[in-house]
Design a protein around this motif. Structure first.
Motif, PDB file in Angstrom:
ATOM      1  N   ALA A 159       0.813  -1.214   0.000  1.00 17.53           N
ATOM      2  CA  ALA A 159       0.000   0.000   0.000  1.00 17.53           C
ATOM      3  C   ALA A 159       0.849   1.267   0.000  1.00 17.53           C
ATOM      4  O   ALA A 159       0.467   2.273  -0.597  1.00 17.53           O
ATOM      5  CB  ALA A 159      -0.935  -0.006   1.210  1.00 17.53           C
ATOM      6  N   VAL A 160       1.992   1.224   0.675  1.00 12.03           N
ATOM      7  CA  VAL A 160       2.817   2.435   0.762  1.00 12.03           C
ATOM      8  C   VAL A 160       3.974   2.420  -0.223  1.00 12.03           C
ATOM      9  O   VAL A 160       4.631   3.448  -0.417  1.00 12.03           O
ATOM     10  CB  VAL A 160       3.376   2.609   2.195  1.00 12.03           C
ATOM     11  N   LEU A 161       4.227   1.284  -0.846  1.00 15.19           N
ATOM     12  CA  LEU A 161       5.411   1.160  -1.681  1.00 15.19           C
ATOM     13  C   LEU A 161       5.427   2.114  -2.881  1.00 15.19           C
ATOM     14  O   LEU A 161       6.456   2.757  -3.135  1.00 15.19           O
ATOM     15  CB  LEU A 161       5.564  -0.290  -2.155  1.00 15.19           C
ATOM     16  N   PRO A 162       4.328   2.237  -3.666  1.00 12.79           N
ATOM     17  CA  PRO A 162       4.403   3.163  -4.808  1.00 12.79           C
ATOM     18  C   PRO A 162       4.742   4.593  -4.393  1.00 12.79           C
ATOM     19  O   PRO A 162       5.597   5.245  -4.999  1.00 12.79           O
ATOM     20  CB  PRO A 162       2.997   3.074  -5.413  1.00 12.79           C
ATOM     21  N   LEU A 163       4.085   5.083  -3.342  1.00 10.49           N
ATOM     22  CA  LEU A 163       4.346   6.446  -2.892  1.00 10.49           C
ATOM     23  C   LEU A 163       5.739   6.559  -2.275  1.00 10.49           C
ATOM     24  O   LEU A 163       6.430   7.573  -2.450  1.00 10.49           O
ATOM     25  CB  LEU A 163       3.280   6.854  -1.879  1.00 10.49           C
ATOM     26  N   LEU A 173      -5.324  -0.550   5.603  1.00 16.47           N
ATOM     27  CA  LEU A 173      -5.890   0.206   6.715  1.00 16.47           C
ATOM     28  C   LEU A 173      -4.884   0.315   7.855  1.00 16.47           C
ATOM     29  O   LEU A 173      -4.712   1.392   8.456  1.00 16.47           O
ATOM     30  CB  LEU A 173      -7.171  -0.477   7.191  1.00 16.47           C
ATOM     31  N   ALA A 174      -4.194  -0.798   8.149  1.00 12.38           N
ATOM     32  CA  ALA A 174      -3.166  -0.757   9.189  1.00 12.38           C
ATOM     33  C   ALA A 174      -2.033   0.186   8.803  1.00 12.38           C
ATOM     34  O   ALA A 174      -1.527   0.953   9.633  1.00 12.38           O
ATOM     35  CB  ALA A 174      -2.623  -2.171   9.430  1.00 12.38           C
ATOM     36  N   ALA A 175      -1.624   0.158   7.517  1.00 16.88           N
ATOM     37  CA  ALA A 175      -0.568   1.064   7.061  1.00 16.88           C
ATOM     38  C   ALA A 175      -0.990   2.523   7.203  1.00 16.88           C
ATOM     39  O   ALA A 175      -0.204   3.385   7.627  1.00 16.88           O
ATOM     40  CB  ALA A 175      -0.221   0.755   5.603  1.00 16.88           C
ATOM     41  N   LEU A 230      -3.160   3.782   9.350  1.00 11.71           N
ATOM     42  CA  LEU A 230      -3.178   4.158  10.761  1.00 11.71           C
ATOM     43  C   LEU A 230      -1.760   4.356  11.292  1.00 11.71           C
ATOM     44  O   LEU A 230      -1.499   5.294  12.064  1.00 11.71           O
ATOM     45  CB  LEU A 230      -3.915   3.092  11.574  1.00 11.71           C
ATOM     46  N   ILE A 231      -0.835   3.493  10.889  1.00 17.56           N
ATOM     47  CA  ILE A 231       0.548   3.615  11.366  1.00 17.56           C
ATOM     48  C   ILE A 231       1.180   4.895  10.834  1.00 17.56           C
ATOM     49  O   ILE A 231       1.855   5.636  11.567  1.00 17.56           O
ATOM     50  CB  ILE A 231       1.360   2.381  10.947  1.00 17.56           C
ATOM     51  N   LEU A 232       0.962   5.197   9.546  1.00 10.90           N
ATOM     52  CA  LEU A 232       1.528   6.419   8.971  1.00 10.90           C
ATOM     53  C   LEU A 232       0.978   7.672   9.649  1.00 10.90           C
ATOM     54  O   LEU A 232       1.667   8.692   9.731  1.00 10.90           O
ATOM     55  CB  LEU A 232       1.229   6.474   7.473  1.00 10.90           C
ATOM     56  N   SER A 233      -0.266   7.583  10.125  1.00  7.88           N
ATOM     57  CA  SER A 233      -0.888   8.769  10.722  1.00  7.88           C
ATOM     58  C   SER A 233      -0.428   9.039  12.146  1.00  7.88           C
ATOM     59  O   SER A 233      -0.571  10.165  12.637  1.00  7.88           O
ATOM     60  CB  SER A 233      -2.413   8.623  10.698  1.00  7.88           C
ATOM     61  N   VAL A 234       0.152   8.028  12.818  1.00 10.20           N
ATOM     62  CA  VAL A 234       0.538   8.220  14.221  1.00 10.20           C
ATOM     63  C   VAL A 234       2.037   8.072  14.457  1.00 10.20           C
ATOM     64  O   VAL A 234       2.539   8.564  15.482  1.00 10.20           O
ATOM     65  CB  VAL A 234      -0.221   7.231  15.140  1.00 10.20           C
ATOM     66  N   ALA A 235       2.769   7.414  13.567  1.00  9.87           N
ATOM     67  CA  ALA A 235       4.190   7.155  13.801  1.00  9.87           C
ATOM     68  C   ALA A 235       5.041   8.292  13.259  1.00  9.87           C
ATOM     69  O   ALA A 235       4.726   8.899  12.225  1.00  9.87           O
ATOM     70  CB  ALA A 235       4.596   5.837  13.157  1.00  9.87           C
ATOM     71  N   VAL A 236       6.151   8.563  13.938  1.00 13.81           N
ATOM     72  CA  VAL A 236       7.080   9.602  13.479  1.00 13.81           C
ATOM     73  C   VAL A 236       7.803   9.125  12.233  1.00 13.81           C
ATOM     74  O   VAL A 236       7.794   9.781  11.193  1.00 13.81           O
ATOM     75  CB  VAL A 236       8.078   9.959  14.599  1.00 13.81           C
ATOM     76  N   TRP A 266      -4.194   9.937   1.751  1.00 17.65           N
ATOM     77  CA  TRP A 266      -5.289   8.999   1.514  1.00 17.65           C
ATOM     78  C   TRP A 266      -4.900   7.902   0.529  1.00 17.65           C
ATOM     79  O   TRP A 266      -5.676   6.964   0.337  1.00 17.65           O
ATOM     80  CB  TRP A 266      -6.517   9.737   0.975  1.00 17.65           C
ATOM     81  N   PHE A 267      -3.731   8.016  -0.063  1.00 17.27           N
ATOM     82  CA  PHE A 267      -3.341   7.050  -1.092  1.00 17.27           C
ATOM     83  C   PHE A 267      -3.334   5.607  -0.589  1.00 17.27           C
ATOM     84  O   PHE A 267      -3.787   4.701  -1.291  1.00 17.27           O
ATOM     85  CB  PHE A 267      -1.968   7.417  -1.672  1.00 17.27           C
ATOM     86  N   PRO A 268      -2.801   5.321   0.626  1.00 19.71           N
ATOM     87  CA  PRO A 268      -2.802   3.917   1.086  1.00 19.71           C
ATOM     88  C   PRO A 268      -4.193   3.299   1.223  1.00 19.71           C
ATOM     89  O   PRO A 268      -4.307   2.076   1.323  1.00 19.71           O
ATOM     90  CB  PRO A 268      -2.106   3.996   2.458  1.00 19.71           C
ATOM     91  N   LEU A 269      -5.246   4.116   1.221  1.00 15.50           N
ATOM     92  CA  LEU A 269      -6.591   3.570   1.353  1.00 15.50           C
ATOM     93  C   LEU A 269      -7.188   3.130   0.024  1.00 15.50           C
ATOM     94  O   LEU A 269      -8.230   2.460   0.014  1.00 15.50           O
ATOM     95  CB  LEU A 269      -7.520   4.616   1.994  1.00 15.50           C
ATOM     96  N   LEU A 270      -6.576   3.491  -1.095  1.00  8.74           N
ATOM     97  CA  LEU A 270      -7.156   3.128  -2.386  1.00  8.74           C
ATOM     98  C   LEU A 270      -7.296   1.612  -2.565  1.00  8.74           C
ATOM     99  O   LEU A 270      -8.321   1.153  -3.083  1.00  8.74           O
ATOM    100  CB  LEU A 270      -6.318   3.728  -3.518  1.00  8.74           C
TER     101      LEU A 270
END
Length: 442
Positions: free
Chosen positions: A49-53, A172-174, A176-182, A283-287
């Protein structure tokens, strides 16, 4: 009909047992493997989910560079898949080879924490895809050999639905982690590694061991006494290559590869959708959730429908839905509903094809070569998608997104027309007239 096998080959009708001991609709091995896939897909899709970005925005990769890496990411898996299928049939232990594949993928997840440039990332992803390639054919062979032929569409649908539940939870987990982790990306990679290990543990503890004449899970039905079970022939390279002499398997493999040549990878679809609609990066990881949610809802109904009306019809309908999605990305006005429509069509495409194709292969290939046959078809399809990733990335770089996607859509339309002709129903010959002598027949 090559993709419309509603029953097993002669001698094994594949209909559910209607006697006192009814055959369960879904074998326990399928449910156990589905649980393993669910957990493993949470881990994998967190990264996917996060790899392309991460690669394009974080490491500054061009679309051409990302297309090359995405192609290698899938091409390595395709090449190794053939090896994994043949090894599973040769050692007659599908669970062992699948476990090695799951374990290798789990070991690669922590290495992403150490890779911060294109070269090391490419190596880690290639190793991770090696694990995926090793496990895919043995896992699908376990599902196929644990299920009567007439219910395989449903069984693969159940497995794909559980697998897709992980694909739904992973992004979804990715997010949430991106939104709270430094250090968001490193946190995603670390959690993904822990989840992958859990999947391997579940495989070892709960997936039934291999048994039966082909070294695979015993299919549902009355047990066969050990002293009367036929000895499985040795499986070598010659026996594996002999599968290519089966006309029906050649047709399936050829059509799957042809359609794969014009199937744009998921990552490119999400990037195109993000650029077309202006979706914010956070919002990209949610696609992928949209694709996964529709896939989850429709995988079992689509598999059951394929068992009833024919796999060819459902398989080709899935590609027609994908073509419609390409058309929306090209020509539909940029309305707020566009992302939902495209992702829904994308998920419907996977529901109608991802489990239907291996179910069709299972009705053609002998038990002792089931994993090899599944690997042959899967390898051809994955290599074709590898070529599509390279070609689409180059077309995007030199032509732009519109012409690149238009070329892919035109190719998919032509490929689907060819597949519809090649996989057309086989018409039985007309019986002789009662007054005619059936000369030349015995």
């Amino acid at each position: 009909m090559y993709l419309a096998d509603r029953s097993a080959p002669a001698g094994a009708k594949g209909a559910p047992d209607r006697g006192p001991a009814r055959t369960p609709a879904v074998a326990s091995a399928v449910l156990a493997l589905g649980t393993v896939s669910l957990i493993t897909d949470i881990s994998s899709e967190m990264v996917t989910a996060v790899l392309p970005l991460y690669l394009v925005a974080g490491l500054g990769l061009s679309p051409l560079g990302f297309g090359a890496l995405d192609g290698v990411y899938n091409g390595v898996s395709a090449l190794v898949q053939l090896t994994g299928g043949h090894l599973a049939d040769r050692v007659r232990n599908h669970k062992l080879i699948a476990g090695i594949g799951y374990g290798l993928s789990a070991l690669c997840k922590p290495l992403l924490l150490l890779a911060h440039s294109l070269g090391p990332v490419g190596v880690v992803l290639a190793l991770e895809r090696t694990g995926k390639g090793l496990r895919t054919a043995p896992r699908d062979a376990l599902i196929s050999l644990s299920t009567p032929a007439g219910l395989q569409g449903r069984a693969f649908g159940v497995h794909r639905a559980m697998d897709t539940t992980g694909a739904l939870l992973g992004p979804l987990a990715a997010f949430l982690i991106l939104s709270v982790a430094v250090d968001g990306y490193d946190a995603v990679f670390g959690v993904s590694a822990c989840v992958a290990v859990l999947g391997v543990v579940v495989l070892v503890l709960f997936v039934p061991g291999t048994s039966g004449p082909a070294g695979s899970a015993r299919p549902a039905g009355p047990p066969v006494p050990a002293d009367t079970a036929p000895a499985a022939p040795a499986v070598g390279v010659r026996e594996a290559l002999a599968l290519l002499r089966l006309p029906r398997l050649r047709a399936l493999a050829g059509c799957a590869a042809l359609l794969g040549l014009t199937t744009v990878s998921d990552a490119f679809v999400y990037l195109l959708l993000q650029r077309r609609t202006g979706i914010a990066e956070q919002w990209f990881p949610l696609l992928p959730l949209g694709t996964a949610a529709v896939f989850l809802l429709l995988a079992v109904p689509a598999g059951a429908l394929a068992d009833r009306i024919g796999r060819r019809t459902v398989f080709l309908a899935g590609h027609a839905l994908l073509l419609t999605g390409y058309g929306l990305l090209l020509w539909a006005p940029g309305q707020p509903a566009l992302p939902f429509l495209v992702l829904a069509l994308h998920g419907m495409f996977y529901a109608a094809t991802d489990g239907v194709l291996p179910a069709a292969v299972g009705a053609i290939v002998p038990r002792e070569l089931r994993a090899t046959g599944l690997a042959l078809v899967g390898t051809g399809q994955a290599l074709a998608r590898f070529g599509c990733s390279l070609a689409f990335g180059a077309a995007w770089t030199f032509w732009g997104t519109g012409p690149a996607l238009c070329a892919a859509a035109a190719g998919l339309l032509c490929s689907a027309a060819v597949a519809a002709f090649v996989l057309r129903p086989a018409h039985p010959p007309h019986p002789p007239h009662p007054t005619q002598s059936p000369r030349g027949t015995r």
